[in-house]
Write an enzyme that holds these catalytic residues in place. Structure first.
Site, short mmCIF file in Angstrom:
data_model
loop_
_atom_site.label_atom_id
_atom_site.label_comp_id
_atom_site.label_asym_id
_atom_site.label_seq_id
_atom_site.Cartn_x
_atom_site.Cartn_y
_atom_site.Cartn_z
CE LYS A 1 -0.28 -0.24 5.05
NZ LYS A 1 -1.13 -0.61 6.21
CE1 TYR B 1 12.43 31.81 3.99
CE2 TYR B 1 12.03 29.44 4.06
CZ TYR B 1 12.11 30.63 3.34
OH TYR B 1 11.86 30.64 2.01
CG MET C 1 8.14 23.78 -0.46
SD MET C 1 7.04 24.77 -1.48
CE MET C 1 6.09 25.65 -0.25
C1 LIG Z 1 -0.31 -1.60 6.86
C2 LIG Z 1 -0.88 -2.88 7.32
C3 LIG Z 1 -0.06 -4.00 7.51
C4 LIG Z 1 1.46 -3.95 7.45
O1 LIG Z 1 1.96 -3.63 8.73
P1 LIG Z 1 3.55 -3.56 9.01
O2 LIG Z 1 3.64 -3.15 10.42
O3 LIG Z 1 4.09 -2.52 8.08
O4 LIG Z 1 4.09 -4.91 8.73
C5 LIG Z 1 -0.66 -5.20 7.81
N1 LIG Z 1 -2.00 -5.29 7.93
C6 LIG Z 1 -2.83 -4.24 7.79
C7 LIG Z 1 -4.29 -4.42 7.95
C8 LIG Z 1 -2.30 -2.99 7.50
O5 LIG Z 1 -3.11 -1.93 7.37
#
Ligand SMILES: *Cc1c(COP(=O)(O)O)cnc(C)c1O
Length: 386
Positions: A53, A280, A328
């Protein structure tokens, strides 16, 4: 595909660049593969789902997916169905689970592309049934909330959803392939309490007539620390990328190799007098005459503004502090009396075993976690293969 995809505009990542060295994240596929192999061997006979993801935690979802599949992962996991469909569009046909959905989701495209749906409510189940057919049933993993208090079917709804799923299976429009939940990683005792709740959910599902073949609970942390949570499959996210989910245990100790190294070059070097204010707000003033180097990444590239005056980077063999506020597009490094020149190589973070600051060091400087450091990298940072 959706109209949005058809009208997608070219992004900075797609157009040719005259200065490829300005900002780069070098992604080592062989590290992604070997991290997967390592965890697959550790958790065997449980299977591995590679969680890709959020564009593979910033590493590139397609790169991460292919490398993980080469290392023995048999499933891929993403948050939403758009992420899943983007992988399918790249020709990735491995089993693929998406578990986070919007309001009143339309699963037609996902089902048509063999995306398995994580189901967290009765309404989502009904939408999955609506998208399925006898010819192509919707494949689902029911996600139960066993105590994280986040996504997942709440306990009071377990029976209702399980019975409804059983009826949909009988009609042929849906197949319940899996049952899963997600841990809080708060402490072993809490995770084990969630495991017990999960077992109750599994028993209830069985008594409703469901036979989910794949039960899964652990992500990286529990996969390493609590073998009893590995069940049929572990969801490997941060560990795939070679980073540790634990505060006090690093990558190397877990047998993992960080897969990303963020690099740039000094684009300006100047000698300044003691007392000069930097960036800044003048939050830093040179204590003595010194040399300042300019690095062309800023918060637009995901460099946390919180590392102002707390973080450090590797410049040509030594580590130097980030001074003054991160802006930035750029930040300043105090090089002291070092000889330095425009074009000198800068490594923001990489594998600490190679002498670079790690994502863990950056996380500490920015009061956050390594997950955020890699995931927040912006689109101007070119992902390039090692
Ligand atoms: C993001 C996620 C994972 C992965 O978790 P890690 O700690 O990065 O291994 C597993 N299961 C679900 C449901 C997640 O949202």
């Amino acid at each position: 595909m959706s109209g949005a995809a058809a009208h997608a505009v070219a992004t900075a990542a797609d157009v040719p660049s005259a200065s490829p060295a300005l900002r780069r994240a070098i992604v080592d596929s062989s590290a992604l593969t070997s991290n997967t192999e390592h965890v697959a061997a550790l958790v065997h006979p449980a299977a591995v789902m590679a969680v890709v993801k959020a564009d593979g935690y910033g590493h590139g979802a397609v790169t991460a997916a292919r490398a993980a599949l080469a290392g023995g992962a048999t499933w891929l996991g993403v948050a939403d169905t758009d992420e899943a469909l983007a992988l399918r569009a790249e020709g990735i046909d491995a089993p693929l689970l998406a578990w986070l959905h919007g309001v009143d989701p339309d699963f037609t495209e996902a089902v048509a592309h063999d995306v398995t749906l994580g189901i967290s409510s009765l309404q989502q189940l009904q939408r999955a049934v609506a998208a399925g057919s006898r010819a192509r049933p919707a494949r689902v993993h029911l996600k139960v909330d066993t105590g994280l208090g986040r996504n997942g079917i709440e306990r009071s709804e377990w029976s209702t959803v399980f019975e409804s799923a059983r009826r949909a299976e009988a009609s042929g429009d849906l197949v319940v392939e899996g049952l899963f939940s997600h841990l809080s990683n708060a402490a072993d005792e809490h995770d084990l309490a969630q495991l017990a709740a999960f077992d109750e959910a599994a028993a209830l599902a069985a008594s409703a007539g469901l036979r989910p073949a794949i039960r899964h609970l652990a992500s990286t942390a529990a996969a390493f620390r609590l073998p009893e949570t590995r069940l049929d499959l572990v969801r490997l996210g941060i560990g795939l990328y070679g980073l540790s989910p634990f505060d006090s245990v690093g990558s190397t100790e877990l047998g993992l190799k960080p897969a990303m190294r963020v690099e740039s070059r000094l684009i300006s070097v100047k000698r300044v007098a003691a007392g000069v204010g930097v960036s800044y707000g003048y939050t830093y003033r040179a204590a003595s005459d010194t040399t300042l180097g300019l690095v062309p990444l800023g918060y637009a590239d995901g460099i946390p503004r919180h590392v102002s005056n707390t973080g450090s980077v590797w410049v040509n063999g030594a580590v130097h502090p980030i001074v003054g506020r991160v802006a930035m597009d750029q930040f300043v490094v105090d090089l002291g009396e070092r000889a330095a020149a425009v074009g000198d190589r800068v490594v923001l973070f990489g594998d600490p075993a190679e002498g670079f600051p790690g994502a863990d060091d950056w996380a500490e400087s920015a009061s956050t976690i390594n997950y955020e450091i890699v995931t927040r990298l912006g689109r101007r940072v070119k992902r390039v293969p090692a």
